[in-house]
Design a protein around this motif. Structure first.
Motif, PDB file in Angstrom:
ATOM      1  N   ASP A 156       8.243   8.669  -8.255  1.00  0.00           N
ATOM      2  CA  ASP A 156       8.287   7.847  -7.034  1.00  0.00           C
ATOM      3  C   ASP A 156       8.428   8.665  -5.758  1.00  0.00           C
ATOM      4  OD1 ASP A 156       8.010   5.595  -8.586  1.00  0.00           O
ATOM      5  OD2 ASP A 156      10.134   5.043  -8.524  1.00  0.00           O
ATOM      6  N   ASP A 157       9.299   9.710  -5.799  1.00  0.00           N
ATOM      7  CA  ASP A 157       9.529  10.501  -4.590  1.00  0.00           C
ATOM      8  C   ASP A 157       8.243  11.157  -4.090  1.00  0.00           C
ATOM      9  OD1 ASP A 157       9.601  12.110  -6.923  1.00  0.00           O
ATOM     10  OD2 ASP A 157      10.807  13.644  -5.937  1.00  0.00           O
ATOM     11  N   LEU A 158       7.471  11.738  -4.997  1.00  0.00           N
ATOM     12  CA  LEU A 158       6.244  12.424  -4.564  1.00  0.00           C
ATOM     13  C   LEU A 158       5.099  11.448  -4.309  1.00  0.00           C
ATOM     14  CD1 LEU A 158       6.323  15.739  -6.618  1.00  0.00           C
ATOM     15  CD2 LEU A 158       7.146  15.288  -4.314  1.00  0.00           C
ATOM     16  N   LEU A 159       5.064  10.331  -5.022  1.00  0.00           N
ATOM     17  CA  LEU A 159       4.036   9.313  -4.728  1.00  0.00           C
ATOM     18  C   LEU A 159       4.220   8.781  -3.307  1.00  0.00           C
ATOM     19  CD1 LEU A 159       3.649   7.152  -7.968  1.00  0.00           C
ATOM     20  CD2 LEU A 159       1.919   8.583  -6.880  1.00  0.00           C
ATOM     21  N   ASP A 160       5.473   8.533  -2.920  1.00  0.00           N
ATOM     22  CA  ASP A 160       5.744   8.056  -1.547  1.00  0.00           C
ATOM     23  C   ASP A 160       5.236   9.058  -0.519  1.00  0.00           C
ATOM     24  OD1 ASP A 160       6.949   5.783  -2.542  1.00  0.00           O
ATOM     25  OD2 ASP A 160       9.006   6.474  -2.188  1.00  0.00           O
ATOM     26  N   ARG A 161       5.509  10.333  -0.750  1.00  0.00           N
ATOM     27  CA  ARG A 161       5.063  11.364   0.196  1.00  0.00           C
ATOM     28  C   ARG A 161       3.537  11.456   0.234  1.00  0.00           C
ATOM     29  NH1 ARG A 161       9.730  15.698   0.323  1.00  0.00           N
ATOM     30  NH2 ARG A 161       8.219  16.809   1.598  1.00  0.00           N
ATOM     31  N   ALA A 162       2.905  11.314  -0.940  1.00  0.00           N
ATOM     32  CA  ALA A 162       1.440  11.363  -0.997  1.00  0.00           C
ATOM     33  C   ALA A 162       0.839  10.195  -0.222  1.00  0.00           C
ATOM     34  CB  ALA A 162       0.960  11.355  -2.442  1.00  0.00           C
ATOM     35  N   PHE A 163       1.420   8.999  -0.368  1.00  0.00           N
ATOM     36  CA  PHE A 163       0.916   7.843   0.376  1.00  0.00           C
ATOM     37  C   PHE A 163       1.062   8.056   1.874  1.00  0.00           C
ATOM     38  CE2 PHE A 163       1.032   4.882  -3.370  1.00  0.00           C
ATOM     39  CZ  PHE A 163      -0.288   4.476  -3.247  1.00  0.00           C
ATOM     40  N   GLN A 164       2.194   8.619   2.302  1.00  0.00           N
ATOM     41  CA  GLN A 164       2.380   8.908   3.737  1.00  0.00           C
ATOM     42  C   GLN A 164       1.312   9.877   4.230  1.00  0.00           C
ATOM     43  OE1 GLN A 164       6.406  10.390   3.810  1.00  0.00           O
ATOM     44  NE2 GLN A 164       7.284   8.382   4.227  1.00  0.00           N
ATOM     45  N   ALA A 165       1.066  10.928   3.463  1.00  0.00           N
ATOM     46  CA  ALA A 165       0.060  11.920   3.853  1.00  0.00           C
ATOM     47  C   ALA A 165      -1.314  11.275   3.934  1.00  0.00           C
ATOM     48  CB  ALA A 165       0.045  13.080   2.845  1.00  0.00           C
ATOM     49  N   MET A 166      -1.648  10.441   2.969  1.00  0.00           N
ATOM     50  CA  MET A 166      -2.972   9.815   2.960  1.00  0.00           C
ATOM     51  C   MET A 166      -3.118   8.782   4.069  1.00  0.00           C
ATOM     52  SD  MET A 166      -4.165   9.598  -0.950  1.00  0.00           S
ATOM     53  CE  MET A 166      -2.823  10.036  -1.996  1.00  0.00           C
ATOM     54  N   ASP A 167      -2.020   8.083   4.397  1.00  0.00           N
ATOM     55  CA  ASP A 167      -2.076   7.147   5.526  1.00  0.00           C
ATOM     56  C   ASP A 167      -2.443   7.887   6.809  1.00  0.00           C
ATOM     57  OD1 ASP A 167      -1.543   4.878   4.105  1.00  0.00           O
ATOM     58  OD2 ASP A 167       0.571   4.726   4.714  1.00  0.00           O
ATOM     59  N   GLU A 168      -1.790   9.026   7.036  1.00  0.00           N
ATOM     60  CA  GLU A 168      -2.072   9.825   8.228  1.00  0.00           C
ATOM     61  C   GLU A 168      -3.525  10.274   8.271  1.00  0.00           C
ATOM     62  OE1 GLU A 168       0.632  13.147   8.339  1.00  0.00           O
ATOM     63  OE2 GLU A 168       2.379  11.834   8.162  1.00  0.00           O
ATOM     64  N   MET A 169      -4.094  10.538   7.090  1.00  0.00           N
ATOM     65  CA  MET A 169      -5.470  11.044   6.999  1.00  0.00           C
ATOM     66  C   MET A 169      -6.497   9.915   6.889  1.00  0.00           C
ATOM     67  SD  MET A 169      -4.678  13.893   4.074  1.00  0.00           S
ATOM     68  CE  MET A 169      -6.389  14.224   3.743  1.00  0.00           C
ATOM     69  N   GLU A 170      -6.000   8.671   6.777  1.00  0.00           N
ATOM     70  CA  GLU A 170      -6.868   7.520   6.531  1.00  0.00           C
ATOM     71  C   GLU A 170      -7.698   7.724   5.268  1.00  0.00           C
ATOM     72  OE1 GLU A 170      -8.996   6.434  10.089  1.00  0.00           O
ATOM     73  OE2 GLU A 170      -7.147   6.295  11.234  1.00  0.00           O
ATOM     74  N   GLN A 171      -7.029   8.186   4.229  1.00  0.00           N
ATOM     75  CA  GLN A 171      -7.636   8.461   2.925  1.00  0.00           C
ATOM     76  C   GLN A 171      -7.197   7.367   1.957  1.00  0.00           C
ATOM     77  OE1 GLN A 171      -9.741  10.821   1.439  1.00  0.00           O
ATOM     78  NE2 GLN A 171      -9.453   9.505  -0.341  1.00  0.00           N
ATOM     79  N   ARG A 172      -8.130   6.834   1.199  1.00  0.00           N
ATOM     80  CA  ARG A 172      -7.780   5.809   0.211  1.00  0.00           C
ATOM     81  C   ARG A 172      -7.138   6.464  -1.000  1.00  0.00           C
ATOM     82  NH1 ARG A 172     -10.458   0.721  -2.739  1.00  0.00           N
ATOM     83  NH2 ARG A 172     -10.562   1.686  -4.777  1.00  0.00           N
ATOM     84  N   GLY A 173      -5.965   5.985  -1.378  1.00  0.00           N
ATOM     85  CA  GLY A 173      -5.258   6.464  -2.554  1.00  0.00           C
ATOM     86  C   GLY A 173      -5.024   5.319  -3.516  1.00  0.00           C
ATOM     87  N   VAL A 174      -5.220   5.571  -4.798  1.00  0.00           N
ATOM     88  CA  VAL A 174      -5.085   4.540  -5.820  1.00  0.00           C
ATOM     89  C   VAL A 174      -4.135   5.046  -6.898  1.00  0.00           C
ATOM     90  CG1 VAL A 174      -6.314   3.122  -7.508  1.00  0.00           C
ATOM     91  CG2 VAL A 174      -7.490   3.838  -5.413  1.00  0.00           C
ATOM     92  N   VAL A 175      -3.057   4.308  -7.159  1.00  0.00           N
ATOM     93  CA  VAL A 175      -2.133   4.672  -8.232  1.00  0.00           C
ATOM     94  C   VAL A 175      -2.745   4.203  -9.546  1.00  0.00           C
ATOM     95  CG1 VAL A 175       0.168   4.333  -9.206  1.00  0.00           C
ATOM     96  CG2 VAL A 175      -0.114   4.576  -6.744  1.00  0.00           C
TER      97      VAL A 175
END
Length: 155
Positions: A77-96
């Motif tokens: 969870d800790d790293l998934l949250d950080r990955a989502f934040q990074a992708m939001d900033e980049m406007e990158q679609r991320g799928v769990v």
């Protein structure tokens, strides 16, 4: 310590993260003061370290659920949250995604049999880990996105 495992040619990680070879021929470096080590393959994986963060990068095939350029991920969870934040900033679609097929239609599944035993071990040991898979084609733009996401999550 941050360990990275790559199932695709790691040259883009070596360049993108500024890694160099140590005396054991393993690529190491620092990202924002944090130590990073690139393992040549998951087969070299053995560690009893406690303060460890594991990153795995690779590719996935496009399907009816995933579009080229999507970043698929699973992790703690800790790293998934950080990955989502990074992708939001980049406007990158991320799928769990899940590595195990599920009866629940909201869970998206990716077939990565060789990764599943390692992910299960990391989960049981309560390690921080993040697996990122770029949906084909993984060209230089996609590789740059993976490096950017990794940098932001490591920092």
């Amino acid at each position: 310590m941050n360990r990275i495992i790559s199932e695709i040619s790691p040259d883009f990680l070596i360049q993108g993260l500024g890694l160099h070879q140590d005396e054991n021929q393993i690529y190491i470096g620092k990202v924002g003061g944090k130590e990073v080590q690139l393992l040549p393959s998951i087969d070299n994986w053995k560690s009893d370290e406690k303060d460890l963060r594991i990153f795995s990068v690779g590719f996935a095939e496009a399907s009816h659920n995933f579009r080229p350029g999507d970043v698929l991920m699973t992790g703690s969870d800790d790293l998934l949250d950080r990955a989502f934040q990074a992708m939001d900033e980049m406007e990158q679609r991320g799928v769990v995604v899940s590595l195990v097929p599920s009866q629940d239609s909201t869970h998206l599944y990716i077939s990565k049999e060789q990764m599943d035993p390692f992910v299960q071990e990391w989960r049981s040991r309560k390690l921080s880990y993040l697996c990122l898979w770029m949906v084909d084609p993984v060209e230089s733009e996609g590789q740059a996105k993976l490096v950017t996401i990794l940098r932001k999550v490591i920092l």
